[in-house]
Motif scaffolding. Structure first.
Motif, PDB file in Angstrom:
ATOM      1  N   TYR A  48     -16.278 -14.742  23.808  1.00  0.00           N
ATOM      2  CA  TYR A  48     -14.950 -15.276  24.135  1.00  0.00           C
ATOM      3  C   TYR A  48     -15.005 -16.489  25.061  1.00  0.00           C
ATOM      4  O   TYR A  48     -13.990 -17.138  25.312  1.00  0.00           O
ATOM      5  CB  TYR A  48     -14.061 -14.186  24.755  1.00  0.00           C
ATOM      6  CG  TYR A  48     -14.569 -13.614  26.065  1.00  0.00           C
ATOM      7  CD1 TYR A  48     -14.338 -14.253  27.280  1.00  0.00           C
ATOM      8  CD2 TYR A  48     -15.278 -12.425  26.084  1.00  0.00           C
ATOM      9  CE1 TYR A  48     -14.804 -13.732  28.469  1.00  0.00           C
ATOM     10  CE2 TYR A  48     -15.745 -11.884  27.265  1.00  0.00           C
ATOM     11  CZ  TYR A  48     -15.498 -12.545  28.459  1.00  0.00           C
ATOM     12  OH  TYR A  48     -15.962 -12.026  29.638  1.00  0.00           O
ATOM     13  N   ASP A  90     -14.946 -19.634  15.461  1.00  0.00           N
ATOM     14  CA  ASP A  90     -13.531 -19.412  15.799  1.00  0.00           C
ATOM     15  C   ASP A  90     -13.162 -17.943  15.639  1.00  0.00           C
ATOM     16  O   ASP A  90     -12.471 -17.363  16.497  1.00  0.00           O
ATOM     17  CB  ASP A  90     -12.636 -20.285  14.912  1.00  0.00           C
ATOM     18  CG  ASP A  90     -12.793 -21.765  15.216  1.00  0.00           C
ATOM     19  OD1 ASP A  90     -13.304 -22.084  16.308  1.00  0.00           O
ATOM     20  OD2 ASP A  90     -12.432 -22.596  14.350  1.00  0.00           O
ATOM     21  N   GLY A  91     -13.617 -17.335  14.549  1.00  0.00           N
ATOM     22  CA  GLY A  91     -13.318 -15.924  14.335  1.00  0.00           C
ATOM     23  C   GLY A  91     -13.951 -15.038  15.398  1.00  0.00           C
ATOM     24  O   GLY A  91     -13.319 -14.097  15.903  1.00  0.00           O
ATOM     25  N   ARG A 130     -18.259 -23.390  12.108  1.00  0.00           N
ATOM     26  CA  ARG A 130     -17.075 -23.503  12.968  1.00  0.00           C
ATOM     27  C   ARG A 130     -16.089 -22.372  12.694  1.00  0.00           C
ATOM     28  O   ARG A 130     -15.531 -21.781  13.626  1.00  0.00           O
ATOM     29  CB  ARG A 130     -16.396 -24.857  12.752  1.00  0.00           C
ATOM     30  CG  ARG A 130     -15.187 -25.043  13.680  1.00  0.00           C
ATOM     31  CD  ARG A 130     -14.677 -26.463  13.676  1.00  0.00           C
ATOM     32  NE  ARG A 130     -14.097 -26.834  12.396  1.00  0.00           N
ATOM     33  CZ  ARG A 130     -14.615 -27.766  11.600  1.00  0.00           C
ATOM     34  NH1 ARG A 130     -15.724 -28.401  11.953  1.00  0.00           N
ATOM     35  NH2 ARG A 130     -14.044 -28.070  10.450  1.00  0.00           N
ATOM     36  N   GLU A 131     -15.875 -22.043  11.417  1.00  0.00           N
ATOM     37  CA  GLU A 131     -14.977 -20.938  11.085  1.00  0.00           C
ATOM     38  C   GLU A 131     -15.510 -19.620  11.643  1.00  0.00           C
ATOM     39  O   GLU A 131     -14.747 -18.788  12.154  1.00  0.00           O
ATOM     40  CB  GLU A 131     -14.809 -20.835   9.565  1.00  0.00           C
ATOM     41  CG  GLU A 131     -14.023 -22.000   8.956  1.00  0.00           C
ATOM     42  CD  GLU A 131     -13.941 -21.883   7.443  1.00  0.00           C
ATOM     43  OE1 GLU A 131     -14.630 -20.989   6.893  1.00  0.00           O
ATOM     44  OE2 GLU A 131     -13.206 -22.678   6.826  1.00  0.00           O
ATOM     45  N   VAL A 160     -14.790 -15.890  18.495  1.00  0.00           N
ATOM     46  CA  VAL A 160     -14.132 -16.122  19.786  1.00  0.00           C
ATOM     47  C   VAL A 160     -12.830 -15.340  19.860  1.00  0.00           C
ATOM     48  O   VAL A 160     -12.529 -14.675  20.867  1.00  0.00           O
ATOM     49  CB  VAL A 160     -13.895 -17.628  20.001  1.00  0.00           C
ATOM     50  CG1 VAL A 160     -12.985 -17.858  21.205  1.00  0.00           C
ATOM     51  CG2 VAL A 160     -15.227 -18.349  20.190  1.00  0.00           C
ATOM     52  N   GLU A 161     -12.040 -15.394  18.793  1.00  0.00           N
ATOM     53  CA  GLU A 161     -10.750 -14.707  18.814  1.00  0.00           C
ATOM     54  C   GLU A 161     -10.909 -13.196  18.873  1.00  0.00           C
ATOM     55  O   GLU A 161     -10.236 -12.514  19.655  1.00  0.00           O
ATOM     56  CB  GLU A 161      -9.940 -15.090  17.561  1.00  0.00           C
ATOM     57  CG  GLU A 161      -8.592 -14.453  17.549  1.00  0.00           C
ATOM     58  CD  GLU A 161      -7.579 -15.251  16.725  1.00  0.00           C
ATOM     59  OE1 GLU A 161      -6.500 -14.744  16.611  1.00  0.00           O
ATOM     60  OE2 GLU A 161      -7.907 -16.341  16.252  1.00  0.00           O
ATOM     61  N   ASP A 177     -15.540 -21.215  23.586  1.00  0.00           N
ATOM     62  CA  ASP A 177     -14.645 -22.361  23.426  1.00  0.00           C
ATOM     63  C   ASP A 177     -14.446 -23.122  24.725  1.00  0.00           C
ATOM     64  O   ASP A 177     -13.698 -24.111  24.760  1.00  0.00           O
ATOM     65  CB  ASP A 177     -13.291 -21.901  22.874  1.00  0.00           C
ATOM     66  CG  ASP A 177     -12.624 -20.869  23.777  1.00  0.00           C
ATOM     67  OD1 ASP A 177     -13.297 -20.352  24.697  1.00  0.00           O
ATOM     68  OD2 ASP A 177     -11.429 -20.568  23.554  1.00  0.00           O
ATOM     69  N   LYS A 202     -19.367 -28.137  15.488  1.00  0.00           N
ATOM     70  CA  LYS A 202     -18.434 -29.265  15.433  1.00  0.00           C
ATOM     71  C   LYS A 202     -18.551 -30.041  14.124  1.00  0.00           C
ATOM     72  O   LYS A 202     -17.614 -30.741  13.727  1.00  0.00           O
ATOM     73  CB  LYS A 202     -18.691 -30.212  16.614  1.00  0.00           C
ATOM     74  CG  LYS A 202     -18.384 -29.604  17.973  1.00  0.00           C
ATOM     75  CD  LYS A 202     -18.651 -30.616  19.073  1.00  0.00           C
ATOM     76  CE  LYS A 202     -18.328 -30.044  20.443  1.00  0.00           C
ATOM     77  NZ  LYS A 202     -18.577 -31.027  21.527  1.00  0.00           N
TER      78      LYS A 202
END
Length: 718
Positions: free
Chosen positions: A85, A116-117, A112-113, A119-120, A88, A106
């Protein structure tokens, strides 16, 4: 029409009724149950395959990043801030591995996908108050996954080397130990074998728990068993001169020979030469004083940035180089330190002698410096200006001119015993030819003094420094006369003659005697191997071989091929020597070799081991072996001769592998976390040392190995 409308309305009402819907569902479930299940299952399988494909792409990026970190010997983790987490937040240091992953993300949509998943999901778990057990989130970026990748890469490297050794059919082993930054003793195990060219590969790094000869025998047996290699394939070993290795009864070499009578121990030539030079530089007080002086001056200037600034002010020319202390384990360090100050033998132009004495004089006259420091600088300066220092320096410059080429060859990967033995003999003869030639040394010293004093006189600062032009005369101690005894005239000792006898002759005699004593081993086997040298083929063609020629070699080869008798070996050698002139006219591909080269002119801290492409010289055992391979003669007319050349090349052990292994070990251990386990240290050493194998590994193979670590990873990746 009205009747039709009425029927239609009644039908719609029936289709909307609960009874109709229940009956229809029951009918479809009964008649099409298998088709419906196949449809939903197909959709789920397709989605699962797509997810597996994405995860494999992500893990492929992870493998590539770990390869780069391993190749460069960099740490991959940070002490903290490794939670998903936090990825980012670009203001946090996440460690080399995660930072490279974020950077690639980047420019890589797939990565990147995934980031992002991760991290969320990680943030939701972190913010929730419920239990967050292990395995609740699979990111493929955790230390557990990375450790699995590191283990997989290391094991694949070992398996690749073991496979090549199996194909080679024989190997020799090299053991040596060194302490890492945590003061643990680490033993490197290096195998030498022959494929298209000579290979020296690191296969294991083992933390030592004892130092006895039996312990190292057990250690080697464990490593070979792990690699699934037969100990009977090991034809020889190379170690240093420690008592646990060289002991006559319980030493490592003696125990290995007791298990296999044909096992040959080769005392590492590079180690032997190092001992010869160590004996030579410590044999008289004058030599010890010279090298201690050079080391003390380098340390003295580096101790303070102000002294370094004075040094740089005096050495503003493009040939500026830093002075380096003399390391105990760097065999060329003494020559480099001496050459930096005094230049080459009889050629002081490239030396930094004037810069050194001017720097020491500036420190001595600097009023802001402490009196003790100023006095020390003055003492160093006076020692440099003595004629005795110049004479001793010229003696060792001349000795090193003979021994340094030999030292560098003995540290090259393409070295063979025949060439090494020939170079040792030539070096010994060269030393003998100059053993009593003090006149040339005196002339070189006088030339150095004249050139230096002229340069000092040309300076605008009017320095009063001057190098002594001769040794000070010493008066013999006069014994007090007793009553009734006749008075004796004073006896003056010729200082130059005394120096020649006590210093010059002693240094040269020590070098010659130590070279002869330490290099005379395995004379009979070397005599047999000498017949395989192409330079002796003319003699093989014109005269008949002695009846006992190749007898010792035959004894060593019989366990690999029962046909390797003396008569068969002699017959193939005579035939091959007769066709050599025609065979060597063919083209032979260039091969790779590792050799030692001097560092750059500015940062000449030590010599560097480099890989070079060498053209075939058509005059060495390796060229003979390559020609035999090229014409497919190893399995035909010259099968036994090819086996003999492979034996010769495999037995020729060098120390370059251990040197680069130890330098890499300290390089890595300084940059990785102190809590790095021995197992992970070994894997990082394999990646950093065997870079060519590392970069050739297929990522799919690594992913398959990682997937075998757990059932969960198997489901996610396969």
């Amino acid at each position: 029409m009205s009747d039709w409308r009425h029927v239609h309305l009644r039908t719609e009402e029936h289709e909307k009724s609960t009874a109709h819907q229940t009956c229809a569902e029951a009918f479809f479930l009964r008649c099409s149950k298998s088709n419906i299940s196949s449809f939903f299952a197909g959709s789920q399988m397709s989605a699962h395959r797509e997810q597996v494909k994405k995860r494999c792409k992500v893990l492929e990026r992870v493998v590539d990043v770990v390869k780069v970190l391993g190749k460069r010997g960099l740490s991959y983790r940070q002490v903290e801030n490794e939670a998903a987490y936090t990825l980012d937040d670009n203001t946090i240091d996440h460690g080399n591995f995660l930072e490279l992953i974020v950077l690639l993300g980047k420019y890589d949509i797939c990565l990147r996908e995934h980031l992002d998943g991760c991290v969320e999901k990680s943030r939701k778990l972190h913010q929730s108050s419920g239990s967050r057990g292990r395995g609740s989130l699979i990111t493929l970026l955790s230390k557990t996954t990375v450790n699995s990748v590191i283990d997989a890469l290391g094991h694949l490297i070992q398996e690749s080397i073991a496979s090549d050794v199996q194909k080679a059919g024989m190997f020799s082993v090299q053991l040596d130990t060194t302490q890492d930054i945590t003061s643990y003793d680490q033993c490197s195990v290096i195998l030498r074998y022959v494929t298209e060219a000579v290979q020296e590969r690191l296969v294991a790094i083992v933390r030592c728990e004892a130092s006895t000869g039996q312990y190292f025998v057990d250690l080697l047996s464990g490593v070979l068993e792990h690699l699934n290699l037969d100990k009977a394939m090991c034809i020889g070993n190379a170690t240093d001169g420690a008592s646990n290795m060289q002991g006559q009864y319980k030493g490592f070499s003696a125990l290995m020979t007791s298990q296999s009578p044909t096992h040959v121990h080769v005392w590492c030539y590079a180690h032997v030469l190092n001992l010869v030079l160590a004996n030579t530089t410590q044999t008289v007080t004058e030599s010890g004083s010279l090298f201690n002086l050079l080391n003390d001056i380098a340390v003295f200037i580096k101790e303070s940035y102000q002294r370094v600034n004075l040094w740089e002010k005096q050495t503003q020319e493009t040939r500026h180089r830093r002075l380096s202390p003399i390391g105990e384990t760097r065999w060329w360090a003494k020559h480099d330190a001496l050459r930096k100050i005094f230049g080459h033998f009889g050629k002081p132009e490239n030396g930094l002698f004037i810069d050194a004495v001017l720097t020491l004089e500036a420190i001595e006259k600097w009023e802001k410096e402490k009196p003790a420091v100023r006095a020390k600088a003055g003492g160093f300066k006076e020692c440099l200006l003595k004629h005795e220092t110049v004479l001793t320096a010229q003696i060792f410059l001349r000795v090193f001119e003979q021994t340094t080429p030999l030292s560098k060859y003995l540290q090259s990967k393409g070295m063979d015993n025949l060439s090494a033995h020939r170079m040792v003999t030539a070096t010994q003869e060269s030393l003998k030819s100059i053993a009593r030639d003090f006149t040339t040394v005196k002339a070189a010293a006088d030339s150095f003094v004249k050139w230096t004093n002229e340069k000092l006189e040309e300076r605008e600062d009017n320095t009063d420094m001057e190098v002594e032009a001769a040794l000070p005369e010493k008066r013999a101690k006069k014994r007090k006369s007793r009553a009734g005894e006749m008075a004796q005239d004073e006896v003056h000792i010729n200082a130059e003659k005394a120096y020649e006898v006590k210093v010059h002759n002693t240094i040269l005699d020590t070098a010659i005697e130590a070279t002869h004593r330490r290099f005379v081993t395995h004379g009979n086997l070397l005599a047999d191997l000498a017949w395989l040298d192409p330079r002796k083929f003319e003699q093989v063609r014109t005269i008949s071989l002695p009846s006992n020629a190749l007898q010792n070699l035959s004894t060593c080869l019989l366990k690999f091929d029962s046909r390797a008798t003396v008569n068969n070996l002699q017959s193939e050698l005579k035939s091959f020597a007769g066709q050599w002139d025609r065979l060597k006219a063919s083209h032979v591909d260039e091969y790779k070799t590792r050799t030692a080269e001097d560092g750059s002119a500015e940062w000449e801290e030590e010599s560097e081991i480099v890989t070079k492409s060498c053209d075939s010289c058509k005059n060495c055992p390796l060229c003979c072996y390559q020609i035999l391979r090229r014409f497919n003669m190893l399995s035909d007319a010259y099968r036994l001769l090819g086996l003999a050349y492979k034996y010769l090349l495999t037995l020729s052990l060098t120390q370059v592998a251990c040197e680069r292994t130890f330098s890499t070990l300290k390089f890595i251990k300084n940059r990785l976390r102190s809590s790095l386990s021995t197992n992970k240290l070994e894997m990082f050493m394999l990646m950093a040392t065997e870079k060519d194998i590392l970069m050739s590994l297929d990522s799919d193979m690594v992913i398959d190995r990682v997937a075998e670590k757990s059932e969960l990873l198997r489901k996610l990746l396969l």
